[in-house]
Design a protein around this motif. Structure first.
Motif, PDB file in Angstrom:
ATOM      1  N   MET A 162      28.545  35.728  39.439  1.00  0.00           N
ATOM      2  CA  MET A 162      28.472  35.742  40.887  1.00  0.00           C
ATOM      3  C   MET A 162      29.769  36.247  41.509  1.00  0.00           C
ATOM      4  N   PHE A 163      30.911  35.771  41.010  1.00  0.00           N
ATOM      5  CA  PHE A 163      32.186  36.149  41.609  1.00  0.00           C
ATOM      6  C   PHE A 163      32.666  37.521  41.131  1.00  0.00           C
ATOM      7  N   GLU A 164      31.922  38.149  40.229  1.00  0.00           N
ATOM      8  CA  GLU A 164      32.266  39.510  39.812  1.00  0.00           C
ATOM      9  C   GLU A 164      31.965  40.498  40.933  1.00  0.00           C
ATOM     10  N   GLU A 165      31.146  40.075  41.890  1.00  0.00           N
ATOM     11  CA  GLU A 165      30.734  40.956  42.976  1.00  0.00           C
ATOM     12  C   GLU A 165      31.782  41.069  44.077  1.00  0.00           C
ATOM     13  N   PHE A 166      32.829  40.282  44.020  1.00  0.00           N
ATOM     14  CA  PHE A 166      33.887  40.332  45.028  1.00  0.00           C
ATOM     15  C   PHE A 166      34.883  41.435  44.694  1.00  0.00           C
ATOM     16  N   LYS A 167      35.352  42.122  45.702  1.00  0.00           N
ATOM     17  CA  LYS A 167      36.366  43.170  45.557  1.00  0.00           C
ATOM     18  C   LYS A 167      37.678  42.664  46.144  1.00  0.00           C
ATOM     19  N   PHE A 168      38.762  42.864  45.420  1.00  0.00           N
ATOM     20  CA  PHE A 168      40.079  42.410  45.844  1.00  0.00           C
ATOM     21  C   PHE A 168      40.950  43.605  46.193  1.00  0.00           C
ATOM     22  N   SER A 169      41.684  43.483  47.272  1.00  0.00           N
ATOM     23  CA  SER A 169      42.620  44.516  47.691  1.00  0.00           C
ATOM     24  C   SER A 169      43.950  43.829  48.005  1.00  0.00           C
ATOM     25  N   PHE A 170      45.037  44.347  47.416  1.00  0.00           N
ATOM     26  CA  PHE A 170      46.354  43.732  47.582  1.00  0.00           C
ATOM     27  C   PHE A 170      47.362  44.762  48.062  1.00  0.00           C
ATOM     28  N   ASP A 171      48.371  44.276  48.788  1.00  0.00           N
ATOM     29  CA  ASP A 171      49.472  45.116  49.246  1.00  0.00           C
ATOM     30  C   ASP A 171      50.695  44.221  49.420  1.00  0.00           C
ATOM     31  N   ILE A 172      51.846  44.670  48.914  1.00  0.00           N
ATOM     32  CA  ILE A 172      53.081  43.892  49.048  1.00  0.00           C
ATOM     33  C   ILE A 172      53.505  43.918  50.510  1.00  0.00           C
ATOM     34  N   HIS A 173      53.647  42.752  51.101  1.00  0.00           N
ATOM     35  CA  HIS A 173      54.047  42.634  52.506  1.00  0.00           C
ATOM     36  C   HIS A 173      55.558  42.456  52.623  1.00  0.00           C
ATOM     37  N   ASP A 226      33.015  40.651  50.021  1.00  0.00           N
ATOM     38  CA  ASP A 226      31.895  40.171  49.228  1.00  0.00           C
ATOM     39  C   ASP A 226      30.990  41.333  48.826  1.00  0.00           C
ATOM     40  N   HIS A 227      29.874  41.007  48.183  1.00  0.00           N
ATOM     41  CA  HIS A 227      28.983  42.051  47.661  1.00  0.00           C
ATOM     42  C   HIS A 227      28.346  42.910  48.760  1.00  0.00           C
ATOM     43  N   GLU A 228      28.351  42.431  49.996  1.00  0.00           N
ATOM     44  CA  GLU A 228      27.810  43.203  51.116  1.00  0.00           C
ATOM     45  C   GLU A 228      28.904  43.950  51.884  1.00  0.00           C
ATOM     46  N   LYS A 229      30.095  44.017  51.310  1.00  0.00           N
ATOM     47  CA  LYS A 229      31.260  44.696  51.904  1.00  0.00           C
ATOM     48  C   LYS A 229      31.705  44.044  53.218  1.00  0.00           C
ATOM     49  N   ILE A 230      31.490  42.739  53.335  1.00  0.00           N
ATOM     50  CA  ILE A 230      31.914  41.968  54.498  1.00  0.00           C
ATOM     51  C   ILE A 230      33.162  41.188  54.123  1.00  0.00           C
ATOM     52  N   ASP A 231      34.125  41.121  55.047  1.00  0.00           N
ATOM     53  CA  ASP A 231      35.362  40.382  54.782  1.00  0.00           C
ATOM     54  C   ASP A 231      35.067  38.925  54.463  1.00  0.00           C
ATOM     55  N   TYR A 232      35.494  38.497  53.284  1.00  0.00           N
ATOM     56  CA  TYR A 232      35.383  37.091  52.901  1.00  0.00           C
ATOM     57  C   TYR A 232      36.684  36.374  53.239  1.00  0.00           C
ATOM     58  N   PHE A 233      37.809  37.068  53.030  1.00  0.00           N
ATOM     59  CA  PHE A 233      39.129  36.529  53.364  1.00  0.00           C
ATOM     60  C   PHE A 233      40.081  37.676  53.610  1.00  0.00           C
ATOM     61  N   ALA A 255      44.108  27.891  47.618  1.00  0.00           N
ATOM     62  CA  ALA A 255      43.137  26.881  48.037  1.00  0.00           C
ATOM     63  C   ALA A 255      42.761  27.048  49.503  1.00  0.00           C
ATOM     64  N   LYS A 256      43.724  27.433  50.340  1.00  0.00           N
ATOM     65  CA  LYS A 256      43.423  27.669  51.759  1.00  0.00           C
ATOM     66  C   LYS A 256      42.599  28.940  51.948  1.00  0.00           C
ATOM     67  N   ALA A 257      42.781  29.902  51.057  1.00  0.00           N
ATOM     68  CA  ALA A 257      42.108  31.193  51.198  1.00  0.00           C
ATOM     69  C   ALA A 257      40.632  31.117  50.827  1.00  0.00           C
ATOM     70  N   VAL A 258      40.324  30.512  49.701  1.00  0.00           N
ATOM     71  CA  VAL A 258      38.940  30.466  49.211  1.00  0.00           C
ATOM     72  C   VAL A 258      38.606  29.054  48.737  1.00  0.00           C
ATOM     73  N   SER A 259      37.358  28.662  48.893  1.00  0.00           N
ATOM     74  CA  SER A 259      36.982  27.313  48.505  1.00  0.00           C
ATOM     75  C   SER A 259      36.313  27.191  47.128  1.00  0.00           C
ATOM     76  N   PRO A 260      35.462  28.119  46.695  1.00  0.00           N
ATOM     77  CA  PRO A 260      34.856  27.947  45.361  1.00  0.00           C
ATOM     78  C   PRO A 260      35.913  27.987  44.257  1.00  0.00           C
ATOM     79  N   LYS A 261      35.829  27.023  43.349  1.00  0.00           N
ATOM     80  CA  LYS A 261      36.831  26.884  42.300  1.00  0.00           C
ATOM     81  C   LYS A 261      36.913  28.109  41.389  1.00  0.00           C
ATOM     82  N   ASN A 262      35.776  28.682  41.050  1.00  0.00           N
ATOM     83  CA  ASN A 262      35.762  29.869  40.183  1.00  0.00           C
ATOM     84  C   ASN A 262      36.426  31.065  40.860  1.00  0.00           C
TER      85      ASN A 262
END
Length: 91
Positions: free
Chosen positions: A1-12, A32-39, A60-67
């Motif tokens: 299920m969590f393989e469907e999430f896309k992560f994007s990072f940038d050094i601030h 998320d899998h629908e290309k909607i901002d999850y965080f 922990a503040k960013a996402v709630s599901p443990k996986n």
């Protein structure tokens, strides 16, 4: 299920702490899998000679599901690792 999430990072920002430790502020975006901002926000990562440690409280503040928390932590480490030697110059 969590393989469907896309992560994007940038050094601030990079801050030098005592004892050769660095605090890295990573601008993070998760879609998320629908290309909607999850965080979207900043997660802090501590870096020293031994390893790379994302701040558990920020994750922990960013996402709630443990996986998804575990996946986010590992993706942050994977993003920072190749840039490690260059981050020292940004502080």
């Amino acid at each position: 299920m969590f393989e469907e999430f896309k992560f994007s990072f940038d050094i601030h920002k990079v801050e030098k702490l005592e004892n050769d430790r660095y605090l890295i502020y990573v601008q993070t975006r998760i879609l998320d899998h629908e290309k909607i901002d999850y965080f979207e926000g900043v997660i802090r990562v501590e870096l020293n000679a031994i390893g790379i440690y994302p701040k558990p409280g920020d994750i922990a503040k960013a996402v709630s599901p443990k996986n998804l928390r575990g996946k986010l932590g590992s993706e942050l480490k994977r993003y920072i690792k190749p840039q490690k030697r260059f981050l020292y110059e940004l502080a």
